[in-house]
Write a protein that holds these residues in place. Structure first.
Motif, short mmCIF file in Angstrom:
data_model
loop_
_atom_site.label_atom_id
_atom_site.label_comp_id
_atom_site.label_asym_id
_atom_site.label_seq_id
_atom_site.Cartn_x
_atom_site.Cartn_y
_atom_site.Cartn_z
N HIS A 41 18.27 68.25 36.39
CA HIS A 41 17.64 66.92 36.25
C HIS A 41 18.67 65.84 36.59
CE1 HIS A 41 15.00 63.58 34.73
NE2 HIS A 41 16.09 63.24 33.83
N ARG A 42 18.17 64.76 37.38
CA ARG A 42 19.17 63.51 37.41
C ARG A 42 18.20 62.22 37.78
NH1 ARG A 42 23.96 64.65 41.41
NH2 ARG A 42 25.09 65.07 39.24
N GLU A 43 18.65 61.26 37.11
CA GLU A 43 18.08 59.95 37.38
C GLU A 43 19.02 58.88 37.11
OE1 GLU A 43 15.54 58.53 34.11
OE2 GLU A 43 15.72 60.20 32.96
N GLN A 48 21.05 51.02 35.59
CA GLN A 48 22.09 51.64 36.57
C GLN A 48 23.02 52.66 36.11
OE1 GLN A 48 21.49 50.81 39.95
NE2 GLN A 48 19.54 49.86 38.85
N LYS A 49 22.39 53.20 35.13
CA LYS A 49 23.26 54.50 34.40
C LYS A 49 22.75 55.66 35.06
CE LYS A 49 24.48 52.06 30.21
NZ LYS A 49 24.36 52.15 28.63
N ARG A 53 21.88 66.43 34.15
CA ARG A 53 21.72 67.99 33.08
C ARG A 53 21.77 68.97 34.25
NH1 ARG A 53 17.36 69.07 28.57
NH2 ARG A 53 18.85 67.78 27.55
N PRO A 54 22.84 69.73 34.11
CA PRO A 54 23.21 70.81 34.93
C PRO A 54 22.14 71.94 34.46
CG PRO A 54 24.98 70.50 33.54
CD PRO A 54 24.20 69.35 33.25
N SER A 80 25.22 64.37 30.63
CA SER A 80 26.35 63.37 31.14
C SER A 80 25.51 61.94 31.36
CB SER A 80 27.26 63.75 32.19
OG SER A 80 26.37 63.99 33.36
N ILE A 81 26.13 61.02 30.63
CA ILE A 81 25.73 59.69 31.17
C ILE A 81 27.00 58.94 31.79
CG2 ILE A 81 24.93 57.50 30.25
CD1 ILE A 81 23.84 59.14 27.72
#
Length: 208
Positions: A41-43, A48-49, A53-54, A80-81
């Motif tokens: 998951h990536r967004e 703009q952060k 999640r791997p 991660s952020i």
């Protein structure tokens, strides 16, 4: 009761370099049990952060206080952020199974060092808990000691990746510089040759 850990360290690399290395930290000699990570998951948030999640990473034999046969089935979740505007990266990790023997929750914040903008400061916190009756205190103590050991291994592995990437970057720079110098020399030689031919042509014209 929960055992708490707080540790701070400094990497003599810029935040940009640390950020780039974070996505390429596996495999490394200090984390051989992880070969790669796939992002599930990536967004990008409205502010703009970057959230990522791997896949759940398998824990190595020394990553937790569990019987040896169970460590291969223990998985660690990581979120991660990344805030590029403020140059911070926050990583949360925790084990998602076998939580009754022990739960280790970690928060790691990477930011620009206040004393040297070319360095990166790492603030790491961890909370170790256990639900095992009668031995929970011993489990927490052991888990905290093991966590500290793993922090040292993690930093060594990360420093290895940073050195590797910086070495590759330096090598590419040298190759690029050599190529540019060769092209410049070629251009200079051609210009000199053209100037010489023009001079000879002008001399012949004057002789006529």
């Amino acid at each position: 009761m929960v055992k708490y850990f707080l540790g701070q360290s400094v990497l003599r690399s810029s935040w940009d370099q640390v950020f780039a290395a974070f996505w390429q930290q596996y495999p490394n000699p200090c984390g051989k049990h992880i070969l790669t990570e796939d992002i599930v998951h990536r967004e990008v948030t409205p502010d703009q952060k970057l959230l990522s999640r791997p896949t759940g990473c398998p824990a190595g034999p020394s990553d937790c206080f569990l019987p040896m046969l169970l460590t291969r089935c223990t998985y660690i979740l990581e979120d991660s952020i990344v805030d590029p505007q403020n140059q911070t990266m926050t990583i949360f990790t925790w084990n998602i199974n076998y939580a009754r023997p022990m739960v280790v929750e970690e928060r790691c914040v990477d930011c620009v060092n206040s004393d040297n903008s070319g360095w990166t400061e790492i603030r790491r916190e961890a909370w170790v808990s256990s639900s095992l009756r009668g031995v929970s205190r011993a489990v927490r103590e052991f888990g905290l000691a093991q966590f500290k050991c793993n922090v040292t291994k993690t930093l060594k592995g990360f420093e290895y990746i940073l050195a590797k990437l910086q070495g590759e970057a330096a090598s590419k720079t040298l190759v690029k510089t050599a190529r540019e110098a060769k092209e410049k020399a070629k251009e200079t030689a051609l210009a000199a040759k053209a100037k010489d031919l023009a001079s000879k042509a002008a001399t012949k014209k004057q002789q006529r």
